[in-house]
Design an enzyme around this catalytic site. Sequence first.
Site, PDB file in Angstrom:
ATOM      1  N   LYS A 130      -4.711   5.523  14.409  1.00 56.72           N
ATOM      2  CA  LYS A 130      -4.985   4.937  12.982  1.00 56.72           C
ATOM      3  C   LYS A 130      -6.079   4.900  12.898  1.00 56.72           C
ATOM      4  O   LYS A 130      -7.009   5.825  13.090  1.00 56.72           O
ATOM      5  CB  LYS A 130      -4.178   3.771  13.373  1.00 56.72           C
ATOM      6  CG  LYS A 130      -2.762   3.530  13.805  1.00 56.72           C
ATOM      7  CD  LYS A 130      -2.190   3.803  12.407  1.00 56.72           C
ATOM      8  CE  LYS A 130      -0.993   4.371  12.530  1.00 56.72           C
ATOM      9  NZ  LYS A 130       0.151   4.735  11.656  1.00 56.72           N
TER      10      LYS A 130
ATOM     11  N   ASP B  45       1.704  -1.724  11.470  1.00 57.36           N
ATOM     12  CA  ASP B  45       0.291  -1.737  11.260  1.00 57.36           C
ATOM     13  C   ASP B  45      -0.481  -2.898  11.704  1.00 57.36           C
ATOM     14  O   ASP B  45      -1.215  -3.773  11.755  1.00 57.36           O
ATOM     15  CB  ASP B  45       0.123  -1.307  10.204  1.00 57.36           C
ATOM     16  CG  ASP B  45       0.106  -0.107   9.051  1.00 57.36           C
ATOM     17  OD1 ASP B  45       0.277   0.560  10.571  1.00 57.36           O
ATOM     18  OD2 ASP B  45       0.476   0.154   8.478  1.00 57.36           O
TER      19      ASP B  45
ATOM     20  N   ARG C 177      -9.305  11.915  12.145  1.00 58.50           N
ATOM     21  CA  ARG C 177      -8.376  11.745  12.356  1.00 58.50           C
ATOM     22  C   ARG C 177      -7.387  12.795  12.758  1.00 58.50           C
ATOM     23  O   ARG C 177      -7.702  13.877  12.023  1.00 58.50           O
ATOM     24  CB  ARG C 177      -7.297  10.991  11.679  1.00 58.50           C
ATOM     25  CG  ARG C 177      -8.201   9.185  11.560  1.00 58.50           C
ATOM     26  CD  ARG C 177      -7.310   8.441  11.080  1.00 58.50           C
ATOM     27  NE  ARG C 177      -5.968   7.886  10.492  1.00 58.50           N
ATOM     28  CZ  ARG C 177      -5.615   7.508   9.895  1.00 58.50           C
ATOM     29  NH1 ARG C 177      -5.740   6.627   8.951  1.00 58.50           N
ATOM     30  NH2 ARG C 177      -4.117   6.729  10.724  1.00 58.50           N
TER      31      ARG C 177
ATOM     32  N   LYS D  31       1.215  -1.515   0.141  1.00 61.71           N
ATOM     33  CA  LYS D  31      -0.090   0.167  -0.201  1.00 61.71           C
ATOM     34  C   LYS D  31       1.099   1.286   0.319  1.00 61.71           C
ATOM     35  O   LYS D  31       0.538   1.996  -0.691  1.00 61.71           O
ATOM     36  CB  LYS D  31      -1.042  -0.237   1.339  1.00 61.71           C
ATOM     37  CG  LYS D  31      -1.783   1.642   1.073  1.00 61.71           C
ATOM     38  CD  LYS D  31      -3.313   0.677   2.288  1.00 61.71           C
ATOM     39  CE  LYS D  31      -2.499   0.407   3.733  1.00 61.71           C
ATOM     40  NZ  LYS D  31      -2.445   1.984   4.192  1.00 61.71           N
TER      41      LYS D  31
END
Length: 443
Positions: free
Chosen positions: A346, A319, A123, A23
């Site tokens: 996140k 992650d 966020r 990604k």
Amino acid sequence: MHQPLTSFKSGPLSGRVRVPGDKSISHRSLIFGALATGTTRISGLLEAEDVLATARVVAALGAEVAREGEDWLVRGRGVGGLRAPDGALDFGNSGTGARLMMGVVAGHDIAAVLTGDASLCRRPMGRILTPLKRMGLTVSEDRDTLPLRLRGTSEPIPIVYELPVPSAQVKSAVLIAGLHAPGRTSVIEPEATRDHTERMLAYFGAEVAVEPSDRGRVISVAGDAELAGRAVAVPGDPSSAAFLVAAALLAEGSDITVEGVLVNPTRTGFYETLREMGADIRYENERDQGGEPVADIRVRTGALAGVAVPAGRAPTMIDEYPCLAVLAAFAEGETRMEGLAELRVKESDRLAATAAGLAACGVDARIEGDTLIVTGGSRVGGGGTVATHMDHRIAMAFLTLGLASERPVTIDDSGFIATSFPSYIDLMTALGARLEPAEGNGA
Ligand code: S3P
């Protein structure tokens, strides 16, 4: 409409598979392609919602983006050559797309409104806006969450910026804005974060230097840069591969190989930790792919033991903590994961969501400050329904738990898996996992 999904005890999983493209590298290849002159040909681009949003955004800024066969082609407009968009730039669920693009806007004499979905609009963007404002960006609103109206400049001020949080997104946004500055822009990172931006900028022809210092790595880029379109082959995403590897570790008798996975050391803390827990994980056929190290990852089921994961490792596996916490539930003894403050900002508050999901599945998990402590054992009850909070990684982590727990596990919404890993359910099913739409339909 929520799409609840249930995972059932499965195994053995077997086969050789590929996961979709990384990604981080996918976003960057589109963005640097748009900032280059000439054509960038991207193979293996991650065709997931987050990255497709970035593709739409660079097109809205004037780059030509087209799919040709299996590849994507970007015809760029050169550093400083992008134009103001007609409408708002919508990044969906993607923090990386939104934050890197703020660096692009900062270095152009254009105004743009940036927005996203409910999760992204919660966020924090102040961490990006602070250095970019010093470089000359103006922000219409007096807040640090999307939607925001930004105005960049064709003469951004070159700065030296020390990262207050270990964030590759902040580093990248500053370096990207610096491409158009009259002079050198430098970022000091006390803790090393993923280095795809510096690798790929150099590959596109920018003058990038990386030097050690007593305050950490100093990454600098020369301004008035000229980037030239390149061919990019995107390696498999180690953060997606993590869910397959975890499933194989837990589902009795499994033996799988995930081919062509990025094993850049700024991304492999998860695999390092699993080895310390006693997992049988091997890198085979290690090679270089367009300046990034790649390997086939072979994994077989085996007993795991709890470990202490030091805070310093967090940037290399940020992650992967929800997935690691699920593995820790099956590991003998206690696993301590330290230094997880960043997990709170996140796609969801992943520290809280992970602890709550584990508790819903009967696992002893507690948060102490920024530390997550999971006490595991070979038998895990499962049986819970887990709230995913618009977060793809929470969704896949808890489906993994259900593949090995006594009772099935249901997640309240599988829809967000498509933001990073649209083929997840098909791939898992092909390996032998049992995943089924849950009875009844969610809200
Ligand atoms: C990313 C950096 C990380 C990571 C995100 C992708 C990137 O975020 O969590 O999924 O591509 O630069 P931070 O920079 O906020 O740590």
